[in-house]
Motif scaffolding. Structure first.
Motif, PDB file in Angstrom:
ATOM      1  N   GLU A 599       0.829  -1.201   0.000  1.00  0.00           N
ATOM      2  CA  GLU A 599       0.000   0.000   0.000  1.00  0.00           C
ATOM      3  C   GLU A 599       0.867   1.256   0.000  1.00  0.00           C
ATOM      4  N   VAL A 600       0.715   2.084  -1.036  1.00  0.00           N
ATOM      5  CA  VAL A 600       1.414   3.354  -1.085  1.00  0.00           C
ATOM      6  C   VAL A 600       0.792   4.291  -0.058  1.00  0.00           C
ATOM      7  N   GLY A 601       1.632   4.896   0.761  1.00  0.00           N
ATOM      8  CA  GLY A 601       1.148   5.688   1.878  1.00  0.00           C
ATOM      9  C   GLY A 601       1.036   4.892   3.159  1.00  0.00           C
ATOM     10  N   GLY A 602       1.228   3.575   3.058  1.00  0.00           N
ATOM     11  CA  GLY A 602       1.156   2.717   4.228  1.00  0.00           C
ATOM     12  C   GLY A 602       2.418   2.800   5.068  1.00  0.00           C
ATOM     13  N   ARG A 603       2.342   2.227   6.263  1.00  0.00           N
ATOM     14  CA  ARG A 603       3.447   2.278   7.216  1.00  0.00           C
ATOM     15  C   ARG A 603       4.382   1.081   7.043  1.00  0.00           C
ATOM     16  N   LEU A 604       5.539   1.169   7.668  1.00  0.00           N
ATOM     17  CA  LEU A 604       6.466   0.040   7.731  1.00  0.00           C
ATOM     18  C   LEU A 604       6.204  -0.766   8.997  1.00  0.00           C
ATOM     19  N   LEU A 605       6.593  -2.040   8.957  1.00  0.00           N
ATOM     20  CA  LEU A 605       6.396  -2.923  10.098  1.00  0.00           C
ATOM     21  C   LEU A 605       7.119  -2.417  11.347  1.00  0.00           C
ATOM     22  N   ASP A 606       6.446  -2.549  12.493  1.00  0.00           N
ATOM     23  CA  ASP A 606       7.079  -2.431  13.814  1.00  0.00           C
ATOM     24  C   ASP A 606       7.639  -1.057  14.145  1.00  0.00           C
ATOM     25  N   VAL A 607       7.254  -0.025  13.414  1.00  0.00           N
ATOM     26  CA  VAL A 607       7.768   1.317  13.676  1.00  0.00           C
ATOM     27  C   VAL A 607       6.654   2.162  14.295  1.00  0.00           C
ATOM     28  N   PRO A 608       6.779   2.577  15.564  1.00  0.00           N
ATOM     29  CA  PRO A 608       5.736   3.396  16.190  1.00  0.00           C
ATOM     30  C   PRO A 608       5.828   4.847  15.745  1.00  0.00           C
ATOM     31  N   ARG A 609       4.697   5.526  15.810  1.00  0.00           N
ATOM     32  CA  ARG A 609       4.720   6.961  15.535  1.00  0.00           C
ATOM     33  C   ARG A 609       5.358   7.703  16.704  1.00  0.00           C
ATOM     34  N   PHE A 610       5.170   7.189  17.920  1.00  0.00           N
ATOM     35  CA  PHE A 610       5.770   7.842  19.086  1.00  0.00           C
ATOM     36  C   PHE A 610       6.357   6.794  20.018  1.00  0.00           C
ATOM     37  N   ASN A 611       7.537   7.062  20.542  1.00  0.00           N
ATOM     38  CA  ASN A 611       8.060   6.291  21.669  1.00  0.00           C
ATOM     39  C   ASN A 611       8.890   7.210  22.557  1.00  0.00           C
ATOM     40  N   GLY A 612       9.003   6.822  23.812  1.00  0.00           N
ATOM     41  CA  GLY A 612       9.730   7.639  24.766  1.00  0.00           C
ATOM     42  C   GLY A 612      10.179   6.815  25.953  1.00  0.00           C
ATOM     43  N   SER A 613      11.097   7.366  26.747  1.00  0.00           N
ATOM     44  CA  SER A 613      11.625   6.624  27.897  1.00  0.00           C
ATOM     45  C   SER A 613      12.154   7.589  28.944  1.00  0.00           C
ATOM     46  N   LEU A 614      12.246   7.086  30.172  1.00  0.00           N
ATOM     47  CA  LEU A 614      12.854   7.827  31.271  1.00  0.00           C
ATOM     48  C   LEU A 614      13.502   6.830  32.219  1.00  0.00           C
ATOM     49  N   LEU A 615      14.766   7.071  32.568  1.00  0.00           N
ATOM     50  CA  LEU A 615      15.491   6.297  33.569  1.00  0.00           C
ATOM     51  C   LEU A 615      16.056   7.275  34.585  1.00  0.00           C
ATOM     52  N   ALA A 616      15.790   7.038  35.869  1.00  0.00           N
ATOM     53  CA  ALA A 616      16.299   7.916  36.928  1.00  0.00           C
ATOM     54  C   ALA A 616      16.796   7.063  38.078  1.00  0.00           C
ATOM     55  N   VAL A 617      17.979   7.383  38.582  1.00  0.00           N
ATOM     56  CA  VAL A 617      18.585   6.657  39.698  1.00  0.00           C
ATOM     57  C   VAL A 617      19.009   7.669  40.758  1.00  0.00           C
ATOM     58  N   TYR A 618      18.611   7.400  42.014  1.00  0.00           N
ATOM     59  CA  TYR A 618      18.981   8.247  43.147  1.00  0.00           C
ATOM     60  C   TYR A 618      19.986   7.504  44.017  1.00  0.00           C
ATOM     61  N   GLU A 619      21.081   8.164  44.364  1.00  0.00           N
ATOM     62  CA  GLU A 619      22.130   7.552  45.178  1.00  0.00           C
ATOM     63  C   GLU A 619      22.349   8.373  46.447  1.00  0.00           C
ATOM     64  N   LEU A 620      22.662   7.667  47.516  1.00  0.00           N
ATOM     65  CA  LEU A 620      23.026   8.348  48.758  1.00  0.00           C
ATOM     66  C   LEU A 620      24.141   7.578  49.449  1.00  0.00           C
ATOM     67  N   ASP A 621      24.876   8.295  50.316  1.00  0.00           N
ATOM     68  CA  ASP A 621      26.026   7.733  51.022  1.00  0.00           C
ATOM     69  C   ASP A 621      25.739   7.683  52.512  1.00  0.00           C
ATOM     70  N   PRO A 622      25.307   6.540  53.032  1.00  0.00           N
ATOM     71  CA  PRO A 622      25.177   6.417  54.485  1.00  0.00           C
ATOM     72  C   PRO A 622      26.563   6.288  55.124  1.00  0.00           C
ATOM     73  N   ALA A 623      26.581   6.012  56.402  1.00  0.00           N
ATOM     74  CA  ALA A 623      27.861   5.934  57.124  1.00  0.00           C
ATOM     75  C   ALA A 623      28.638   4.681  56.733  1.00  0.00           C
ATOM     76  N   ASN A 624      29.886   4.634  57.173  1.00  0.00           N
ATOM     77  CA  ASN A 624      30.754   3.456  57.054  1.00  0.00           C
ATOM     78  C   ASN A 624      31.109   3.112  55.607  1.00  0.00           C
ATOM     79  N   GLY A 625      31.145   4.117  54.734  1.00  0.00           N
ATOM     80  CA  GLY A 625      31.596   3.887  53.371  1.00  0.00           C
ATOM     81  C   GLY A 625      30.638   3.115  52.494  1.00  0.00           C
ATOM     82  N   GLN A 626      29.419   2.918  52.925  1.00  0.00           N
ATOM     83  CA  GLN A 626      28.440   2.222  52.106  1.00  0.00           C
ATOM     84  C   GLN A 626      27.835   3.183  51.077  1.00  0.00           C
ATOM     85  N   ARG A 627      27.082   2.610  50.131  1.00  0.00           N
ATOM     86  CA  ARG A 627      26.397   3.426  49.127  1.00  0.00           C
ATOM     87  C   ARG A 627      25.125   2.697  48.711  1.00  0.00           C
ATOM     88  N   LEU A 628      24.045   3.458  48.620  1.00  0.00           N
ATOM     89  CA  LEU A 628      22.755   2.897  48.246  1.00  0.00           C
ATOM     90  C   LEU A 628      22.257   3.587  46.986  1.00  0.00           C
TER      91      LEU A 628
END
Length: 717
Positions: A599-628
């Protein structure tokens, strides 16, 4: 074990032993000049990292020393820290966190395949993938393991002016870990639901003062939420560095990977709908056993500096791939919407790929204008041998199964010849690039490549040889304006060229793909260079795209012309001293603009019109040299076309088969008890959502992973 497999296995052992012997001799004979504490190009962490960065100042795949902010091209680098935060062990685990990337049919889990900016590779070679600057997608390659990987560079837009046969949407360059001249070791143990088990060793150190080694070894055994699917893989990755003197360095990289798993075509759409068949249902035949993929790679790179301004790089690569095994695959869902006929196949595919690259790089200052000039030569010889035996269903022997209540163990049908080909490609290329600082706030990067291809394919079933010589010229030019220390505005344009591997239903070779790409964008970097963002607008047109043949199941056709245009955004970095963030979004419109069947004007397989992502990591340093650390990720993928749509279907307004949109969340956490011991927890698909990542047609639909919980222990010594 087949003779071919035995040969590959022996060669892997012999390569490692022989290189080790050579390096031992070099260590004894090389001058013992002082060396730095660790290799400058290497990552600073052995084992799973903590408190690294999502930002990278370089992308070696761009072949220039220009900082990424000054480069007139969108580049997204997934650093080792991002890989570790995601708990990623395979390339597929990071793809959803890069703007403009969408998953494609992965051949039943036997290889990687994606589209960048809506434009995929083809069924035989998958995506445009480089390994340390060498093509790594030709042949039959198991999903890439990340144990020996330092970073992954997503070079958006066309890179044909440097690499020749690539995609105009983008190219991946996987950069491997390098040896250190200091001793460091890490052992990682993982376990999880569905019988997941993984052990990984990362070891590095010196052999004397002039030779250093690195060794990554992995044994991975994982079950699946999919019935009867278990995957075993073994990876051995040796690397060596020899510093002959202050001006000359020799690097060796090797990789042996073996994966064994059944070919899993997924589930079927019943009456054009997904969900009727449970996501765990296996529609193949367990008695077929595993399909085994063996990959073996050797790379040798010699770098020499003639002066402060001129240096050379000479590199060799040799790769072999082999895939063999039986499978039973769907052919048609009958009128009762329950009975699925299947064919049975035996595949024995192999390839050999030898390549040479030589480059000269010079830092020039004509008339006071700073330039980094590159001129290179590349040659490769690639052969691919394909044998396919097949038994199609008949009325007398339908080899059928009920999709709701499968009963396995039917008599196995006899196999007959289907495909038996021997294909060869030879290529000679010359390329050049110049990175010019034409003013304090302007950068100009022109480049061009000339390729002379020779391609032949012997069909052993009829002794017909098809030949073509699809040579090309691929220019590219980019311009950057740096109005301030934080902002860059850029534009680029270029051509792409890519010979297609394989033949269509009538045993004819595919015409090569030719594309044109245009990009305009802006980049921003914080004053402390800890966070950066890129926004880009692109317009790409490509001819001779290979996609699924809607008439002849299991074959491919050329889809004529395709156009992809869109907007994408990537952001990553250290937002505060405690927060790391990676975000992306893409709005992409991909359409077929000319075709004889689809089909002319048709889409290609497996390609979304929209995609997005978010990755967030929080770190803290408690006592005694540990890390979370605690964080999470969320990815969204929009609705995608699930089967190629014919022009005749469009005329009668036949139903369109779409894969539904989905949003998936993950959880990541770690506890660093002390400098040498660390525990991790990764939960993929946190809410156990049923979703579908890709399809080849209504009969081959890949379900996304069910909730996967993985606990890990990482120890350094």
């Amino acid at each position: 074990m087949s003779q071919r497999t035995t040969f590959v296995h022996r060669r892997a052992i012999l390569s490692t032993v022989s290189i080790a012997f050579v390096c031992h001799q070099a260590a004894a004979q090389a001058p013992t000049s002082p060396v730095s504490a660790e290799r400058l190009e290497g990552v600073e962490v052995v084992g799973r990292s903590t408190s690294g960065t999502y930002q990278s100042d370089e992308a070696s795949g761009a072949k220039t020393a220009l900082p990424l902010r000054e480069l007139p091209q969108s580049v997204r680098v997934i650093t080792r820290q991002a890989i570790d935060d995601l708990g990623a062990t395979r390339l597929n685990d990071v793809l959803d966190y890069v703007g403009g990337v969408s998953r494609q049919n992965n051949f039943g889990g036997l290889w990687d395949n994606i589209a960048i900016r809506g434009l995929p590779g083809n069924e035989n070679t998958g995506m445009a993938l480089l390994l340390n600057g060498f093509s790594a997608n030709r042949g039959y390659n198991a999903p890439r393991d990340l144990a020996g990987v330092e970073r992954i560079e997503f070079l958006k837009g066309t890179a044909a002016a440097l690499y020749g046969s690539t995609e105009p949407g983008g190219t991946l360059n996987v950069v491997t870990k390098k040896p250190f001249f200091r001793a460091a070791n890490s052992l990682e143990l993982y376990g999880g639901n569905y019988g997941q088990k993984r052990i990984a060793l990362d070891s590095t150190g010196p052999f004397g003062e002039s030779v250093a080694y690195r060794l990554n070894v992995v044994a991975d055994d994982r079950g699946s939420f999919r019935d009867h699917i278990d995957t075993k893989r073994y990876v051995v990755v040796p690397a060596l560095t020899i510093r002959v003197d202050g001006d000359t360095t020799i690097d060796y990289y090797g990789e042996f990977l073996r994966q064994a798993t059944p070919l899993d075509r997924g589930v079927v759409a019943v009456d054009n709908r997904l969900g009727a068949v449970a996501r765990n249902t296996f529609l193949g035949e367990p008695r077929d056993g595993d399909i085994t993929v063996d990959n073996l790679t050797d790379q040798l790179v010699v770098k020499h500096a003639f002066s402060a301004d001129w240096r050379t790089r000479i590199a060799l690569s040799y790769r072999t791939t082999h895939l063999s095994g039986f499978s039973t695959e769907p052919t048609a869902l009958q009128a009762d919407n329950a009975t699925l006929t299947r064919n049975r196949r035996y595949r024995n595919y192999s390839s050999d790929d030898a390549a040479l690259q030589t480059e000269a790089i010079g830092d020039l200052r004509p008339f006071g204008v700073e330039q980094e000039a590159l001129i290179g030569f590349e040659a490769y010889h690639f052969t691919i041998d394909s044998l396919l035996l097949r038994a199609n269903p008949t009325a007398a022997r339908p080899n059928a199964i009920n999709v709701y209540n499968p009963v396995y163990g039917q008599p196995l049908p006899a196999l007959g010849p289907n495909t038996n080909t021997d294909e060869g490609q030879r290529n000679l290329a010359v390329y050049a690039q110049d990175a010019i600082r034409i003013a304090t706030d302007w950068r100009l990067v022109p480049g061009v490549r000339f390729d002379d291809y020779h391609q032949s394919l012997l069909n052993r079933l009829n002794n017909v040889i098809a030949r073509q010589t699809p040579s090309s010229t691929a220019p590219r030019i980019g311009l950057s304006w740096l109005p301030s220390a934080q902002w860059t505005v850029y534009a680029n344009a270029g051509r792409s060229f890519r010979p297609n591997v394989g033949t269509d239903f009538a045993s004819r070779p595919f015409s090569p793909e030719v594309g044109k790409a245009y990009e305009f964008g802006a980049k921003w970097e914080s004053p402390d260079r800890q966070i950066g963002a890129t926004a880009a607008v692109f317009d790409i047109r490509k001819r001779n795209v290979v996609t699924a043949d809607p008439v002849n199941t299991g074959f491919s056709i050329s889809a004529g012309e395709v156009r992809s245009k869109g907007v994408e955004f990537d952001l990553s970095g250290q937002v505060t001293s405690h927060w790391r963030v990676n975000a992306s979004s893409t709005l992409n419109q991909v359409k077929i603009t000319r075709d004889n069947t689809l089909e002319v004007g048709g889409r290609l397989l497996d390609v979304p019109r929209f995609n997005g992502s978010l990755l967030a990591v929080y770190e803290l340093d408690p006592a005694n040299g540990q890390r979370l650390g605690l964080g999470g990720g969320v990815t969204h993928t929009g609705k995608r076309l699930g089967q190629a749509r014919l022009q005749s279907e469009a005329l009668v307004d036949a139903p369109v088969f779409d894969l539904p949109k989905y949003t998936v969340a993950k959880l990541v956490a770690y506890w660093k008890v002390n400098p040498t011991v660390r525990f991790s927890l990764d939960v993929d698909n946190l809410f156990d959502k049923t979703y579908y990542t890709s399809s080849f047609n209504r009969l081959f639909v890949a379900p996304g992973t069910a909730r996967q919980i993985t606990g890990g222990l990482q120890a350094k010594f």
